[in-house]
Design a protein around this motif. Structure first.
Motif, short mmCIF file in Angstrom:
data_model
loop_
_atom_site.label_atom_id
_atom_site.label_comp_id
_atom_site.label_asym_id
_atom_site.label_seq_id
_atom_site.Cartn_x
_atom_site.Cartn_y
_atom_site.Cartn_z
N ALA A 60 0.43 -1.69 -0.13
CA ALA A 60 -0.23 -0.30 -0.02
C ALA A 60 0.71 1.05 0.00
O ALA A 60 1.97 1.33 0.50
CB ALA A 60 -0.60 -0.03 0.78
N VAL A 98 -5.42 -4.93 -2.10
CA VAL A 98 -4.16 -3.98 -2.28
C VAL A 98 -3.47 -3.16 -3.58
O VAL A 98 -4.61 -2.50 -3.63
CB VAL A 98 -3.11 -3.87 -1.40
CG1 VAL A 98 -2.22 -2.75 -1.21
CG2 VAL A 98 -3.69 -4.21 0.38
N LEU A 113 -8.72 0.09 2.85
CA LEU A 113 -7.38 -0.32 3.13
C LEU A 113 -6.82 -0.18 4.88
O LEU A 113 -6.25 -0.80 5.73
CB LEU A 113 -6.29 0.76 2.57
CG LEU A 113 -6.23 0.14 1.22
CD1 LEU A 113 -5.25 1.56 0.92
CD2 LEU A 113 -5.04 -0.89 0.91
#
Length: 379
Positions: A60, A98, A113
């Motif tokens: 991420a 992700v 997230l």
């Protein structure tokens, strides 16, 4: 680029290797959750530990609270997951999920997230609709309905599908089943009305489900990326899944090799260690070479993917095919060198064979990728 890890990557590998050996071992994780018939197939406490180490959000972006690492680093984690047969949603959630969400809006990333990075949420990815990996064909449909969409169709063998807080679904919003365009990705919440699961326990004891979407009403905020323009993002997710599976396969193959060579050094026949027999030494040496070649192919593909190279797609299929072939050789040789006991549940080598079979099919088997290599190479 050299086909070995940098100093920082080597430090990550050292940390992950110790953590996975201590906390993700076969007896503590795989056998424990298998024997208790766990409906999720993995331990949420271990997933939380993944988060505490920063592993869940390593792909991420920093702006989203992640570490902004690459597929080489994710592959280091996956290799140790494979070596220890650790049941975990890392591949489907932290790699594929992700990657999918990276193409979504700020609002969508903000919705999903934080839970993933904290180790509180799990994602699943639903692409295939039949018994084999065929992402070229998407028949599951999402039709315009008011300000959103109505999802109708079925997805097969969605790993961790029933455990997921959200399922990333590839659906057709225009065109025919085999059209390249007309694909849209959706983040479908687990509590969406009309979603049902046929739970399946895979050969390696992991959980998957055949998911049916029966007129599931989705608002426009569930769309990831562009409507009708999701094929490029879907391919990005698939590439991440393929190279991730290849990395895990190298770990499975190495784990099987390690316990087999250890067995050769302790098992005696005719008053002699079987590892002293030249025929078995030759087979072990050949297997070692095949595993090293597979790992080199995987690292090269990871580097190309992280560098956004146009050659990445070709090399990923090379790596997936080679890793699958080498891993299968490792588990077969391991069972044979163990002899009859290799077929018993008491010995771990059989568990490696089961994980090999499951991973080899995931995101395309070696024959699928060998054909892709031929096509992409112009043959």
């Amino acid at each position: 680029m050299p086909l070995y890890h940098t100093e920082d990557q080597a430090m990550l590998a050292e940390s992950v290797t110790g953590f996975m050996a201590d906390e993700g071992g076969i007896k503590k994780q795989l056998r424990h959750y298998r024997d208790m018939n766990c409906p999720d197939g993995f331990g949420h406490a271990l997933w939380k530990q993944f988060a505490e180490m920063g592993l869940t959000g390593m792909l991420a972006a920093e702006a989203d609270g992640g570490l902004a690492m690459g597929h080489v680093e994710a592959g280091i984690v996956l290799r140790e997951i494979g070596r220890n047969l650790t049941p975990s949603p890392f591949l489907t959630t932290s790699v594929m999920g992700v990657t999918a969400l990276s193409g979504g809006s700020d609002e969508l990333r903000g919705r999903w997230l934080p839970g993933v990075i904290a180790g509180d949420s799990v994602l699943a990815v639903a692409v295939d609709e039949g018994p084999k990996h065929r992402p070229e064909r998407i028949a599951c449909k999402a039709e315009k309905a008011g300000n959103g969409f109505r999802l109708q169709g079925r997805k097969a063998f969605v790993v961790q599908g029933a455990s997921a807080d959200a399922i990333i679904v590839a659906a057709r919003t225009s065109g025919s089943d085999t059209d390249n365009d007309g694909i849209t990705l959706f983040a479908v919440p687990k509590d969406a009305s009309g979603v049902s699961h046929e739970n399946l326990r895979l050969v390696d004891s992991a959980m998957a489900s055949n998911v049916t979407f029966d007129n599931v009403e989705l608002d426009g905020d569930c769309v990831i990326g562009e409507v009708d323009g999701g094929r490029e993002l879907l391919n990005k997710v698939i590439r991440a899944g393929r190279i991730g599976a290849a990395a895990e396969l190298t770990g499975v193959g190495q784990g099987a090799f390690d316990i087999t060579t250890a067995y050769l050094k302790t098992r005696k026949q005719f008053g002699q260690l079987i590892g002293e027999f030249q025929a078995l030494q030759h087979r072990a040496a050949h297997l070692y070479s095949e595993l090293e070649i597979a790992e080199a192919a995987v690292i090269k593909a990871q580097q190309l993917l992280d560098g956004n190279s146009e050659k990445a797609d070709l090399m990923i299929s090379v790596a997936k095919a080679k890793a699958a072939k080498a891993c299968n050789l490792s588990v077969r040789e391991g069972v044979q060198m163990h002899g009859g006991v290799g077929m018993t549940d008491e010995y771990d080598i059989g568990l490696y064979m089961k994980r090999d079979r499951s991973l080899a099919e995931f995101m395309g088997d070696q024959y699928y990728h060998a054909e892709r290599v031929a096509q992409l190479s112009g043959y």
